[in-house]
Design a protein around this motif. Structure first.
Motif, PDB file in Angstrom:
ATOM      1  N   GLU A   1      80.108 -34.967  26.888  1.00 40.29           N
ATOM      2  CA  GLU A   1      78.858 -34.581  27.531  1.00 40.29           C
ATOM      3  C   GLU A   1      78.884 -34.659  29.051  1.00 40.29           C
ATOM      4  O   GLU A   1      77.890 -34.373  29.705  1.00 40.29           O
ATOM      5  N   ILE A   2      80.015 -35.025  29.629  1.00 41.47           N
ATOM      6  CA  ILE A   2      80.059 -35.088  31.091  1.00 41.47           C
ATOM      7  C   ILE A   2      80.152 -33.682  31.682  1.00 41.47           C
ATOM      8  O   ILE A   2      80.679 -32.760  31.057  1.00 41.47           O
ATOM      9  N   SER A   3      79.669 -33.520  32.886  1.00 45.76           N
ATOM     10  CA  SER A   3      79.761 -32.246  33.581  1.00 45.76           C
ATOM     11  C   SER A   3      81.207 -31.948  33.959  1.00 45.76           C
ATOM     12  O   SER A   3      81.955 -32.842  34.356  1.00 45.76           O
ATOM     13  N   HIS A   4      81.573 -30.670  33.841  1.00 42.61           N
ATOM     14  CA  HIS A   4      82.922 -30.295  34.262  1.00 42.61           C
ATOM     15  C   HIS A   4      83.053 -30.302  35.778  1.00 42.61           C
ATOM     16  O   HIS A   4      84.156 -30.158  36.303  1.00 42.61           O
ATOM     17  N   ARG A   5      81.940 -30.486  36.487  1.00 46.22           N
ATOM     18  CA  ARG A   5      81.972 -30.625  37.941  1.00 46.22           C
ATOM     19  C   ARG A   5      81.939 -32.092  38.382  1.00 46.22           C
ATOM     20  O   ARG A   5      82.021 -32.379  39.572  1.00 46.22           O
ATOM     21  N   SER A   6      81.815 -32.979  37.414  1.00 46.57           N
ATOM     22  CA  SER A   6      81.676 -34.397  37.746  1.00 46.57           C
ATOM     23  C   SER A   6      82.984 -34.971  38.262  1.00 46.57           C
ATOM     24  O   SER A   6      84.080 -34.469  37.977  1.00 46.57           O
TER      25      SER A   6
ATOM     26  N   ASP B   1      84.331 -37.667  37.298  1.00 43.12           N
ATOM     27  CA  ASP B   1      85.117 -38.159  36.158  1.00 43.12           C
ATOM     28  C   ASP B   1      86.015 -37.063  35.592  1.00 43.12           C
ATOM     29  O   ASP B   1      87.187 -37.305  35.290  1.00 43.12           O
ATOM     30  N   PHE B   2      85.459 -35.847  35.433  1.00 40.37           N
ATOM     31  CA  PHE B   2      86.298 -34.789  34.861  1.00 40.37           C
ATOM     32  C   PHE B   2      87.287 -34.235  35.873  1.00 40.37           C
ATOM     33  O   PHE B   2      88.421 -33.906  35.511  1.00 40.37           O
TER      34      PHE B   2
ATOM     35  N   SER C   1      88.472 -23.973  36.782  1.00 39.25           N
ATOM     36  CA  SER C   1      87.050 -24.241  36.508  1.00 39.25           C
ATOM     37  C   SER C   1      86.151 -23.111  36.996  1.00 39.25           C
ATOM     38  O   SER C   1      85.024 -23.340  37.421  1.00 39.25           O
TER      39      SER C   1
ATOM     40  N   ASN D   1      84.885 -20.906  35.021  1.00 41.21           N
ATOM     41  CA  ASN D   1      83.830 -21.140  34.028  1.00 41.21           C
ATOM     42  C   ASN D   1      84.066 -22.527  33.449  1.00 41.21           C
ATOM     43  O   ASN D   1      85.011 -23.219  33.831  1.00 41.21           O
ATOM     44  N   THR D   2      83.200 -22.981  32.570  1.00 41.88           N
ATOM     45  CA  THR D   2      83.359 -24.323  32.013  1.00 41.88           C
ATOM     46  C   THR D   2      84.659 -24.411  31.225  1.00 41.88           C
ATOM     47  O   THR D   2      84.836 -23.691  30.236  1.00 41.88           O
TER      48      THR D   2
ATOM     49  N   VAL E   1      86.738 -29.149  28.135  1.00 43.41           N
ATOM     50  CA  VAL E   1      86.825 -30.503  28.692  1.00 43.41           C
ATOM     51  C   VAL E   1      87.568 -31.458  27.761  1.00 43.41           C
ATOM     52  O   VAL E   1      88.501 -32.160  28.179  1.00 43.41           O
TER      53      VAL E   1
END
Length: 352
Positions: free
Chosen positions: A37-42, A44-45, A231, A233-234, A237
């Motif tokens: 559920e984390i953002s692919h822009r975060s 962490d990712f 990235s 697009n999404t 992850v």
């Protein structure tokens, strides 16, 4: 009972990777969020993606002149994407036909330019890798499938050519050292040696791009994904996360040199039993073409097919039934398969 997973793919993953991935699904690195559920822009990712790329570069020796991409669509999408991006209508690419996947790549490439089939083992139902292939000068590239999961064959050595090699390495990437300098593009579905299904690794030499005149749809242009660091697009992850964990595991085992030794020992154990045991016969006619990843063999007596599959299942050996194109049996023994599991199958063969 312990299960020994000989599935051709999606395939076995290291137990420690599965445990780490499960923990990340519940709570990624103490963040209180699931990796799902984390953002692919975060941050962490982005850290995960950067580490995955760094590990690919370290393990394979990939320099800055190559881009490393994590895409979707599987290797099947790369059959046409590679030709669409690299092969102009008035150019010719050479293809070596060694199985079902290379045949599909040939079909797709013909939509974009001229294709010359340099060699084929189709006449023998792909029971060998053509040797000493005559490769003419002036080709845009030479395409091959490095390992053939269905037919149990593998290129042990890669041909010399003045054109860059393109290779579908879906089923043997990270299983051995490769001469990267020979390759202009490598693509691989993750679900054999790298991670779960859902992400496709692409390594492409950047100077080969932007040389075709056709209009490329934005999503189908490798340069789009290079510019946006996979990235645009999404991205997928979770598969990238598990692939990163798996590449960490490969590094911790000693890298590709250790993987190569480990895989050769496992394959030798199984091939020795096939050659020794009168109940079985290997399907690959040239020993130099035998795959270290997918070992294919058939019963000497067809009546033994179902009884042996039952005996294997009773010993916890799953996924041993061969592909319909070959029949018999197939043992896929990718990086994560321990030697003890191969020994378990050999023990069934001896008892049988």
């Amino acid at each position: 009972m312990k299960k020994h997973n000989f599935s051709a793919g999606p395939a076995i993953l290291p137990a420690s990777v599965i445990q780490e991935a499960a923990a990340g699904v519940a709570n990624l690195n103490g963040s209180g969020l699931s990796v799902l559920e984390i953002s692919h822009r975060s941050a962490d990712f982005v850290k995960i993606l950067d580490e995955a790329e760094s590990l690919v570069r370290e393990l394979l020796g990939v320099g800055d002149d190559y881009a490393v991409l994590f895409l979707t669509g599987g290797a099947s999408s790369q059959f046409y994407l590679s030709a669409m991006n690299l092969l102009a209508e008035d150019q010719t690419a050479g293809y070596i036909d060694t199985g079902a996947w290379s045949a599909k790549a040939i079909k797709e490439a013909r939509n974009f330019g001229n294709v010359e089939i340099l060699a084929s083992s189709k006449d023998s139902n792909y029971t060998y890798i053509p040797q000493d292939v005559n490769i003419p000068n002036g080709l845009r590239y030479v395409h091959l499938t490095s390992n053939n999961t269905i037919f149990g064959t593998q290129f042990r050595e890669f041909p010399d050519t003045d054109a860059p090699l393109i290779s579908d390495m879906s089923s043997d990437i990270f299983s051995r050292r490769i001469p990267l300098e020979k390759f202009g593009l490598i693509y691989a579905g993750a679900q054999k040696n790298m991670g779960p299904a859902g992400v496709t690794l692409v390594i492409v030499r950047k100077d080969l791009l932007g040389q075709v005149n056709r209009t490329l749809p934005t999503m189908l242009d490798y340069r789009t994904h290079i510019a946006k660091k996979s990235s645009f697009n999404t991205p997928p992850v979770f598969p990238i996360y598990v692939s990163m964990l798996t590449l960490r595991w490969v590094k911790a085992q000693g890298g590709l040199e250790a993987m190569e030794k480990h895989n050769a020992e496992k394959a030798q154990l199984l091939y020795d039993e096939i050659d020794r045991n009168p109940k079985f016969r290997g399907t690959v006619t040239d020993p130099a073409s035998r795959s270290l990843m997918n070992v294919t063999f058939v019963p000497t007596d067809e009546a033994d097919l179902e009884p042996f599959l039952a005996a294997a299942a009773a010993a916890g050996c799953e996924g041993v039934k061969g592909h319909r194109s070959v029949g018999g049996f197939r043992a896929s023994i990718y990086n994560s398969m321990p030697k003890e599991s191969v020994q378990a199958l050999v023990d069934v063969m001896k008892a049988f």
